[in-house]
Design a protein around this motif. Sequence first.
Motif, short mmCIF file in Angstrom:
data_model
loop_
_atom_site.label_atom_id
_atom_site.label_comp_id
_atom_site.label_asym_id
_atom_site.label_seq_id
_atom_site.Cartn_x
_atom_site.Cartn_y
_atom_site.Cartn_z
N LEU A 169 0.82 -1.22 0.00
CA LEU A 169 0.00 0.00 0.00
C LEU A 169 0.85 1.27 0.00
O LEU A 169 0.60 2.20 -0.76
CB LEU A 169 -0.93 0.01 1.22
CG LEU A 169 -1.79 1.26 1.41
CD1 LEU A 169 -2.81 1.39 0.28
CD2 LEU A 169 -2.52 1.21 2.76
N LEU A 170 1.88 1.29 0.85
CA LEU A 170 2.71 2.49 1.01
C LEU A 170 4.01 2.44 0.22
O LEU A 170 4.82 3.36 0.31
CB LEU A 170 3.01 2.70 2.50
CG LEU A 170 1.80 2.84 3.43
CD1 LEU A 170 2.25 3.04 4.87
CD2 LEU A 170 0.90 3.98 3.00
N LEU A 171 4.22 1.34 -0.52
CA LEU A 171 5.43 1.16 -1.32
C LEU A 171 6.67 1.27 -0.43
O LEU A 171 7.64 1.97 -0.73
CB LEU A 171 5.50 2.21 -2.45
CG LEU A 171 4.28 2.24 -3.40
CD1 LEU A 171 4.46 3.32 -4.45
CD2 LEU A 171 4.07 0.88 -4.06
N LEU A 172 6.65 0.53 0.68
CA LEU A 172 7.73 0.60 1.66
C LEU A 172 8.90 -0.29 1.25
O LEU A 172 8.74 -1.31 0.58
CB LEU A 172 7.22 0.17 3.03
CG LEU A 172 6.12 1.04 3.65
CD1 LEU A 172 5.62 0.41 4.94
CD2 LEU A 172 6.61 2.45 3.89
N GLN A 173 10.10 0.13 1.69
CA GLN A 173 11.32 -0.65 1.52
C GLN A 173 12.00 -0.78 2.87
O GLN A 173 11.69 -0.03 3.82
CB GLN A 173 12.25 0.03 0.51
CG GLN A 173 11.63 0.20 -0.87
CD GLN A 173 12.53 0.98 -1.82
OE1 GLN A 173 13.62 1.41 -1.43
NE2 GLN A 173 12.08 1.14 -3.06
N SER A 174 12.94 -1.71 2.97
CA SER A 174 13.62 -1.91 4.25
C SER A 174 14.33 -0.65 4.73
O SER A 174 14.46 -0.40 5.93
CB SER A 174 14.63 -3.06 4.12
OG SER A 174 15.55 -2.79 3.07
N ALA A 175 14.75 0.20 3.81
CA ALA A 175 15.45 1.43 4.18
C ALA A 175 14.51 2.45 4.82
O ALA A 175 14.98 3.45 5.39
CB ALA A 175 16.12 2.04 2.94
N ASP A 176 13.21 2.21 4.74
CA ASP A 176 12.23 3.15 5.31
C ASP A 176 12.03 2.96 6.81
O ASP A 176 11.28 3.71 7.43
CB ASP A 176 10.89 3.00 4.59
CG ASP A 176 10.96 3.41 3.13
OD1 ASP A 176 11.72 4.35 2.84
OD2 ASP A 176 10.27 2.78 2.30
N HIS A 177 12.68 1.97 7.37
CA HIS A 177 12.57 1.74 8.82
C HIS A 177 12.99 3.00 9.58
O HIS A 177 14.05 3.57 9.33
CB HIS A 177 13.45 0.56 9.22
CG HIS A 177 13.30 0.17 10.66
ND1 HIS A 177 13.98 0.79 11.68
CD2 HIS A 177 12.52 -0.78 11.25
CE1 HIS A 177 13.64 0.25 12.84
NE2 HIS A 177 12.75 -0.72 12.60
#
Length: 356
Positions: A53-61
């Motif tokens: 939904l939010l197009l998250l990646q591991s770097a967004d932590h």
Amino acid sequence: MITPRDIEQEDIEQYSTDQLKKIRSALRALRDAVILLNDDDGLEWWNQAAEDLLLLQSADHGKSIFDFINVPEFQQYYQTMVAPNDGVHMKSWRDPNRYLKCELTPFGDEKLLIIYDVTRLQHLEQMRRDFVANVSHELRTPLTVLMGYLENFSDQEDVPRQWRRGFELMTQQTARMNRVVNDLLLLSRIEIEETHELHYIDMTKLLTHVYDDAQAYNQEYGHTLHLQIDTYDGLYGSEMYLNSALSNLVINAIKYTPKAGNIVISWARTAEGCRFAVTDDGIGIAPQHVARLTERFYRVDSGRSRATGGTGLGLAIVKHVLYQYDTTLQIESSEGKGSTFSAVFPATHIRSAPMD
């Protein structure tokens, strides 16, 4: 040397780890987006649905949730959220044809955010609203024709006596049906209209008008009506709808209070905003009915409601009007002693009287 206590502690830790894995595995499998936020509103953990939904990646932590959901309704809800709450509904920021519901639950210093896709429910609700509005419009024309002819025939002096009672009953029932249709149309307008004519509402003037109308309606009941205005603060909103809602509460108090009762209409400043209240010493309401009073067509006593000319929609109209002011109808009642119907309008909707 390893002791039995050490083995027991290891078993407990292993069990806790296994349970945590199971919980996370279950959350990952959910179709709803689940996000764990830290005390700085940063992303701690999320499931696959949230990632999509939010197009998250591991770097967004650790990044702020507001970097991904930059919607005013969500920000206002997040900053003013209290527990428990019903969440906030909004259009998707990526697809205007998709509807989402965000629900935030705090625990400790962290928060759990769940985002539901409610597009299908939204479409079903819109279909229901359109259906009610269209049916009400279609009924209005034939009802007007019927009422006109019935009134015309009833006024004829040569109508046989045995028919006159029938015309009276038909006139009463068509008038009642017309009130139901008008209330349905009003409720539909309140629900469907996304924009209303909003302006400053002089509550002293509005409540005086409500009081005067109530005095006229009160003639056959003989109640003593009191109007107590303790503040000149007004509101910002739709005066037509607010007048309808407040009048409904006052008229209900008149209808359901035995003759020669006392009814108090009040408007006062409180710590949270301004409070409107109608208090009567009428028949009261049993506790099991209070929670359902604002449902469409719900009646405590169907026979009495029809006898007093009620449509069963008045409090539903009140609920939806108050929703526009971010408030709800509060009901305090005791059987045989009376009731108080009130609403506290939050400070964000309060306006001081304009200077001349």
